[in-house]
Scaffold this motif. Structure first.
Motif, mmCIF file in Angstrom:
data_model
loop_
_atom_site.group_PDB
_atom_site.id
_atom_site.type_symbol
_atom_site.label_atom_id
_atom_site.label_comp_id
_atom_site.label_asym_id
_atom_site.label_seq_id
_atom_site.Cartn_x
_atom_site.Cartn_y
_atom_site.Cartn_z
ATOM 1 N N ILE A 4 -45.068 -7.951 -30.976
ATOM 2 C CA ILE A 4 -43.636 -7.689 -31.034
ATOM 3 C C ILE A 4 -43.142 -7.400 -29.621
ATOM 4 O O ILE A 4 -43.574 -6.437 -28.992
ATOM 5 N N ALA A 5 -42.253 -8.253 -29.113
ATOM 6 C CA ALA A 5 -41.605 -7.989 -27.832
ATOM 7 C C ALA A 5 -40.414 -7.065 -28.064
ATOM 8 O O ALA A 5 -39.726 -7.167 -29.079
ATOM 9 N N TYR A 6 -40.194 -6.146 -27.142
ATOM 10 C CA TYR A 6 -39.039 -5.260 -27.274
ATOM 11 C C TYR A 6 -38.406 -5.045 -25.906
ATOM 12 O O TYR A 6 -39.059 -5.207 -24.868
ATOM 13 N N PHE A 7 -37.121 -4.701 -25.928
ATOM 14 C CA PHE A 7 -36.394 -4.440 -24.695
ATOM 15 C C PHE A 7 -36.966 -3.179 -24.062
ATOM 16 O O PHE A 7 -36.799 -2.077 -24.559
ATOM 17 N N GLY A 8 -37.669 -3.359 -22.953
ATOM 18 C CA GLY A 8 -38.370 -2.263 -22.318
ATOM 19 C C GLY A 8 -37.670 -1.813 -21.045
ATOM 20 O O GLY A 8 -36.478 -2.057 -20.875
ATOM 21 N N PRO A 9 -38.439 -1.160 -20.165
ATOM 22 C CA PRO A 9 -39.881 -0.928 -20.233
ATOM 23 C C PRO A 9 -40.249 0.135 -21.253
ATOM 24 O O PRO A 9 -39.418 0.511 -22.080
ATOM 25 N N GLN A 10 -41.499 0.588 -21.187
ATOM 26 C CA GLN A 10 -41.938 1.630 -22.108
ATOM 27 C C GLN A 10 -41.063 2.876 -21.965
ATOM 28 O O GLN A 10 -40.601 3.211 -20.881
ATOM 29 N N GLY A 11 -40.834 3.516 -23.119
ATOM 30 C CA GLY A 11 -40.091 4.758 -23.082
ATOM 31 C C GLY A 11 -38.622 4.637 -23.422
ATOM 32 O O GLY A 11 -37.851 5.549 -23.131
ATOM 33 N N THR A 12 -38.216 3.520 -24.034
ATOM 34 C CA THR A 12 -36.823 3.327 -24.413
ATOM 35 C C THR A 12 -36.621 3.618 -25.905
ATOM 36 O O THR A 12 -37.574 3.687 -26.679
ATOM 37 N N PHE A 13 -35.361 3.749 -26.301
ATOM 38 C CA PHE A 13 -35.055 3.865 -27.727
ATOM 39 C C PHE A 13 -35.509 2.614 -28.479
ATOM 40 O O PHE A 13 -35.885 2.688 -29.651
ATOM 41 N N THR A 14 -35.476 1.466 -27.807
ATOM 42 C CA THR A 14 -35.917 0.238 -28.473
ATOM 43 C C THR A 14 -37.398 0.301 -28.801
ATOM 44 O O THR A 14 -37.832 -0.215 -29.827
ATOM 45 N N ALA A 143 -33.199 11.816 -14.761
ATOM 46 C CA ALA A 143 -32.975 10.627 -15.577
ATOM 47 C C ALA A 143 -32.590 11.048 -16.986
ATOM 48 O O ALA A 143 -33.160 11.992 -17.543
ATOM 49 N N VAL A 144 -31.624 10.349 -17.564
ATOM 50 C CA VAL A 144 -31.258 10.519 -18.967
ATOM 51 C C VAL A 144 -32.011 9.443 -19.740
ATOM 52 O O VAL A 144 -31.798 8.247 -19.523
ATOM 53 N N THR A 145 -32.918 9.873 -20.634
ATOM 54 C CA THR A 145 -33.845 8.933 -21.260
ATOM 55 C C THR A 145 -33.958 9.174 -22.764
ATOM 56 O O THR A 145 -33.478 10.177 -23.293
ATOM 57 N N ALA A 146 -34.635 8.252 -23.410
ATOM 58 C CA ALA A 146 -35.055 8.478 -24.786
ATOM 59 C C ALA A 146 -36.151 9.538 -24.787
ATOM 60 O O ALA A 146 -36.941 9.632 -23.833
ATOM 61 N N PRO A 147 -36.245 10.335 -25.856
ATOM 62 C CA PRO A 147 -37.289 11.373 -25.888
ATOM 63 C C PRO A 147 -38.699 10.822 -25.712
ATOM 64 O O PRO A 147 -39.566 11.502 -25.151
ATOM 65 N N VAL A 148 -38.939 9.577 -26.171
ATOM 66 C CA VAL A 148 -40.279 9.005 -26.092
ATOM 67 C C VAL A 148 -40.712 8.769 -24.651
ATOM 68 O O VAL A 148 -41.917 8.626 -24.368
ATOM 69 N N ALA A 149 -39.782 8.754 -23.698
ATOM 70 C CA ALA A 149 -40.126 8.449 -22.306
ATOM 71 C C ALA A 149 -41.119 9.436 -21.727
ATOM 72 O O ALA A 149 -41.960 9.074 -20.891
ATOM 73 N N VAL A 150 -41.053 10.694 -22.151
ATOM 74 C CA VAL A 150 -41.940 11.704 -21.586
ATOM 75 C C VAL A 150 -43.401 11.433 -21.936
ATOM 76 O O VAL A 150 -44.320 11.948 -21.279
#
Length: 302
Positions: A4-14, A143-150
């Motif tokens: 599955i390709a997703y709009f990245g990079p790693q650590g996004t809401f996608t 940086a304002v990020t998705a929580p998963v970024a950490v």
């Protein structure tokens, strides 16, 4: 294992959305939304996870354009994520003078930044995760990020659960090449894109085909035809599944009115809301009416 390709990079809401839509499958980040779609069209990925709309900032133009252009892709499922951000900094960060993120993210935390980091300059980046990378490399202070970024970047959480609009949400699609569609669920969404004729009432005519069949409109967006200034494509989402007689009849009518129609998918809605059915517009009503016409044509009914 499916990829599955997703709009990245790693650590996004996608990435978070892809995890929920494709559990246990191999996730591969793509630099842009068009790149994720190209991976599917080229056979390098089995599906792509991309954002389609945000309740605060509206439609995602890159996704709409990508669905209308090049080889066809169809949505087979969707996810609806609450959009609450984390603000990340380096451990040794001093005074925060710059805050980086995707423009949509910055717009959704503007009031929080004004109240909590009033001296910081907002800086736009390609994605929320790209902002985290830039902070890690020392280009920006926060940086304002998705929580998963950490989970991916060794940064300090300055704040989390940040959002100016408490119930802000983003809808994501899982896209595949055309094939077997999901079965009707009773709470489905059907999507098409149509380049309506440039004439008086052309859009009203398209929407009338839904209204006379008692089909509820869910979303309507317009995007310019890049090669024809002043001409637009219309992205139309409505309740129901193309396997249903009333919806199939409506899509056929749209095709009659506008030859340039592309089917973008029928799949269950993430919010689970059932389709509204007005009296006389149910699937049985359409089936019974079609059976009666067939009988009249055979001379069996009058």
């Amino acid at each position: 294992m499916p990829t599955i390709a997703y709009f990245g990079p790693q650590g996004t809401f996608t990435e978070q959305a892809a995890r929920s839509l494709a559990r246990g499958e191999h996730l591969v980040p793509a630099d842009t939304i068009p790149a994720a779609m190209r991976a599917v069209r080229a056979g390098a990925a089995d599906a792509a996870c991309v954002p389609i709309e945000n309740s605060v900032e509206g439609p995602v133009a890159a996704t709409l354009d990508g669905l209308a252009e090049d080889g066809p892709l169809v949505a087979v499922t969707e996810a609806l994520l609450a959009v609450h951000f984390s603000v990340l900094t380096r451990e040794d960060a001093g005074e925060i003078r710059t805050v980086a993120s995707h423009p949509h993210a910055l717009a959704q935390v503007r009031h929080w930044l004004e109240a909590n980091l009033p001296g910081a300059e907002p800086v736009a980046t390609a994605s929320t995760a790209a902002a985290a990378v830039a902070v890690q490399q020392g280009q920006y202070d926060a940086a304002v990020t998705a929580p998963v970024a950490v989970e991916h970047y060794p940064l300090r959480v300055l704040a989390t659960g940040v959002a100016d609009v408490a119930d802000a949400r983003t809808r994501f699609l899982l896209l595949r090449k055309p094939g077997t569609l999901p079965e009707p669920s009773g709470h489905d969404r059907t999507s098409v894109v149509a380049a309506a004729a440039h004439s008086t009432g052309s859009l009203a005519g398209l929407l009338t085909e839904l209204a006379v069949r008692g089909i509820n409109l869910l979303r309507l967006d317009a995007r310019p035809l890049k090669e024809n200034f002043g001409y637009y494509r219309f992205f139309i989402d409505f309740e129901g599944h193309i396997a249903e007689p009333r919806v199939g009849d409506a899509v056929a009518a749209l095709r009659r009115r506008c030859n340039n129609v592309r089917f973008l998918g029928s799949h269950p809605r993430a919010d689970g809301a059932p389709s509204a059915v007005e009296p006389g517009t149910g699937n049985d009503d359409f089936t019974d009416a079609a059976d009666w016409v067939d009988a009249v044509r055979r001379g069996e009914r009058a």
